[in-house]
Motif scaffolding. Structure first.
Motif, PDB file in Angstrom:
ATOM      1  N   CYS A  99      47.255  51.483  48.232  1.00 37.68           N
ATOM      2  CA  CYS A  99      47.304  50.166  48.885  1.00 37.68           C
ATOM      3  C   CYS A  99      48.553  49.373  48.508  1.00 37.68           C
ATOM      4  CB  CYS A  99      46.050  49.355  48.581  1.00 37.68           C
ATOM      5  SG  CYS A  99      45.963  48.707  46.898  1.00 37.68           S
ATOM      6  N   GLY A 100      49.397  49.924  47.633  1.00 36.72           N
ATOM      7  CA  GLY A 100      50.638  49.250  47.274  1.00 36.72           C
ATOM      8  C   GLY A 100      50.623  48.543  45.939  1.00 36.72           C
ATOM      9  N   LYS A 101      49.457  48.491  45.264  1.00 34.95           N
ATOM     10  CA  LYS A 101      49.395  47.837  43.945  1.00 34.95           C
ATOM     11  C   LYS A 101      50.251  48.618  42.959  1.00 34.95           C
ATOM     12  CE  LYS A 101      46.345  46.578  40.163  1.00 34.95           C
ATOM     13  NZ  LYS A 101      47.142  47.124  39.099  1.00 34.95           N
ATOM     14  N   GLN A 102      51.072  47.911  42.218  1.00 30.36           N
ATOM     15  CA  GLN A 102      51.914  48.537  41.205  1.00 30.36           C
ATOM     16  C   GLN A 102      51.073  48.879  39.979  1.00 30.36           C
ATOM     17  OE1 GLN A 102      55.234  49.380  41.631  1.00 30.36           O
ATOM     18  NE2 GLN A 102      54.742  48.780  43.719  1.00 30.36           N
ATOM     19  N   VAL A 103      51.232  50.077  39.483  1.00 31.72           N
ATOM     20  CA  VAL A 103      50.576  50.532  38.267  1.00 31.72           C
ATOM     21  C   VAL A 103      51.691  50.757  37.253  1.00 31.72           C
ATOM     22  CG1 VAL A 103      49.166  52.341  37.233  1.00 31.72           C
ATOM     23  CG2 VAL A 103      48.757  51.632  39.599  1.00 31.72           C
TER      24      VAL A 103
ATOM     25  N   ALA B  24      41.442  38.565  35.541  1.00 38.23           N
ATOM     26  CA  ALA B  24      41.429  39.963  35.115  1.00 38.23           C
ATOM     27  C   ALA B  24      40.342  40.736  35.841  1.00 38.23           C
ATOM     28  CB  ALA B  24      41.227  40.048  33.608  1.00 38.23           C
ATOM     29  N   ILE B  25      39.187  40.140  35.998  1.00 36.86           N
ATOM     30  CA  ILE B  25      38.080  40.800  36.686  1.00 36.86           C
ATOM     31  C   ILE B  25      38.434  41.016  38.154  1.00 36.86           C
ATOM     32  CG2 ILE B  25      35.715  40.498  37.506  1.00 36.86           C
ATOM     33  CD1 ILE B  25      35.172  39.077  34.800  1.00 36.86           C
ATOM     34  N   SER B  26      39.078  40.044  38.785  1.00 36.67           N
ATOM     35  CA  SER B  26      39.382  40.174  40.203  1.00 36.67           C
ATOM     36  C   SER B  26      40.382  41.291  40.463  1.00 36.67           C
ATOM     37  CB  SER B  26      39.920  38.853  40.764  1.00 36.67           C
ATOM     38  OG  SER B  26      41.206  38.595  40.245  1.00 36.67           O
ATOM     39  N   ASP B  27      41.191  41.659  39.476  1.00 34.83           N
ATOM     40  CA  ASP B  27      42.156  42.736  39.649  1.00 34.83           C
ATOM     41  C   ASP B  27      41.636  44.038  39.056  1.00 34.83           C
ATOM     42  OD1 ASP B  27      44.588  43.695  40.614  1.00 34.83           O
ATOM     43  OD2 ASP B  27      45.483  43.577  38.627  1.00 34.83           O
ATOM     44  N   ASN B  28      40.418  44.055  38.598  1.00 32.53           N
ATOM     45  CA  ASN B  28      39.860  45.231  37.943  1.00 32.53           C
ATOM     46  C   ASN B  28      39.110  46.097  38.952  1.00 32.53           C
ATOM     47  OD1 ASN B  28      39.479  46.868  35.751  1.00 32.53           O
ATOM     48  ND2 ASN B  28      37.633  45.836  35.073  1.00 32.53           N
TER      49      ASN B  28
ATOM     50  N   ASP C 112      34.362  53.129  35.556  1.00 27.37           N
ATOM     51  CA  ASP C 112      33.581  53.638  36.694  1.00 27.37           C
ATOM     52  C   ASP C 112      32.681  52.572  37.290  1.00 27.37           C
ATOM     53  OD1 ASP C 112      34.726  56.112  36.454  1.00 27.37           O
ATOM     54  OD2 ASP C 112      33.081  56.967  35.272  1.00 27.37           O
ATOM     55  N   THR C 113      32.355  51.547  36.508  1.00 32.96           N
ATOM     56  CA  THR C 113      31.487  50.474  36.996  1.00 32.96           C
ATOM     57  C   THR C 113      32.248  49.452  37.850  1.00 32.96           C
ATOM     58  OG1 THR C 113      31.854  49.251  34.954  1.00 32.96           O
ATOM     59  CG2 THR C 113      29.896  50.669  35.053  1.00 32.96           C
ATOM     60  N   ALA C 114      33.577  49.530  37.834  1.00 29.90           N
ATOM     61  CA  ALA C 114      34.388  48.588  38.613  1.00 29.90           C
ATOM     62  C   ALA C 114      34.255  48.905  40.100  1.00 29.90           C
ATOM     63  CB  ALA C 114      35.845  48.667  38.192  1.00 29.90           C
ATOM     64  N   PRO C 115      34.296  47.886  40.942  1.00 31.11           N
ATOM     65  CA  PRO C 115      34.218  48.145  42.389  1.00 31.11           C
ATOM     66  C   PRO C 115      35.479  48.864  42.866  1.00 31.11           C
ATOM     67  CG  PRO C 115      34.672  45.831  41.959  1.00 31.11           C
ATOM     68  CD  PRO C 115      34.419  46.472  40.625  1.00 31.11           C
ATOM     69  N   GLU C 116      35.311  49.650  43.919  1.00 28.57           N
ATOM     70  CA  GLU C 116      36.451  50.367  44.484  1.00 28.57           C
ATOM     71  C   GLU C 116      37.268  49.426  45.352  1.00 28.57           C
ATOM     72  OE1 GLU C 116      34.648  53.601  46.559  1.00 28.57           O
ATOM     73  OE2 GLU C 116      34.328  54.745  44.725  1.00 28.57           O
ATOM     74  N   CYS C 117      38.570  49.643  45.373  1.00 23.45           N
ATOM     75  CA  CYS C 117      39.463  48.858  46.215  1.00 23.45           C
ATOM     76  C   CYS C 117      39.239  49.276  47.670  1.00 23.45           C
ATOM     77  CB  CYS C 117      40.923  49.080  45.807  1.00 23.45           C
ATOM     78  SG  CYS C 117      42.106  48.276  46.912  1.00 23.45           S
ATOM     79  N   VAL C 118      38.732  48.378  48.477  1.00 19.71           N
ATOM     80  CA  VAL C 118      38.430  48.675  49.875  1.00 19.71           C
ATOM     81  C   VAL C 118      39.706  49.013  50.634  1.00 19.71           C
ATOM     82  CG1 VAL C 118      37.473  47.730  52.004  1.00 19.71           C
ATOM     83  CG2 VAL C 118      36.385  47.225  49.825  1.00 19.71           C
TER      84      VAL C 118
END
Length: 92
Positions: A56-60, A25-29, A69-75
């Protein structure tokens, strides 16, 4: 003959599975970029109003919460953003 305590084995397996789920869950957050020109309903929403796809193509999926806001941004999103806006929304 001693019978092993299966309760502690199950507890250990449950803890390992729970830990793996948490890591997944964290890795996809990540904070993803949802193009507001493509999906205007996402403006000012903390919950996805309908299914969509980030840059980037991730399905929402409808009802998913926005990453904090504390989550890292998707590079990948950031690398692809300029190309997306140029390709999809260039003024003719």
């Amino acid at each position: 003959m001693t019978i092993p305590d299966t309760g502690s084995i199950l507890t250990d397996e449950t803890a390992v599975q729970s830990s793996e789920d948490e890591v997944e869950a964290i890795s996809d957050n990540f904070r993803h970029i949802i193009c507001l020109m493509c999906y205007p309903a996402f403006a000012e929403q903390t919950v996805a109003p309908h299914d969509a796809e980030c840059i980037c193509g991730k399905q929402v999926h409808a009802g998913e919460l926005q990453a904090p806001d504390t989550a890292p941004e998707c590079v990948l999103c950031h690398e692809m953003a300029d190309g997306h806006y140029r390709r999809k929304h260039a003024k003719s």
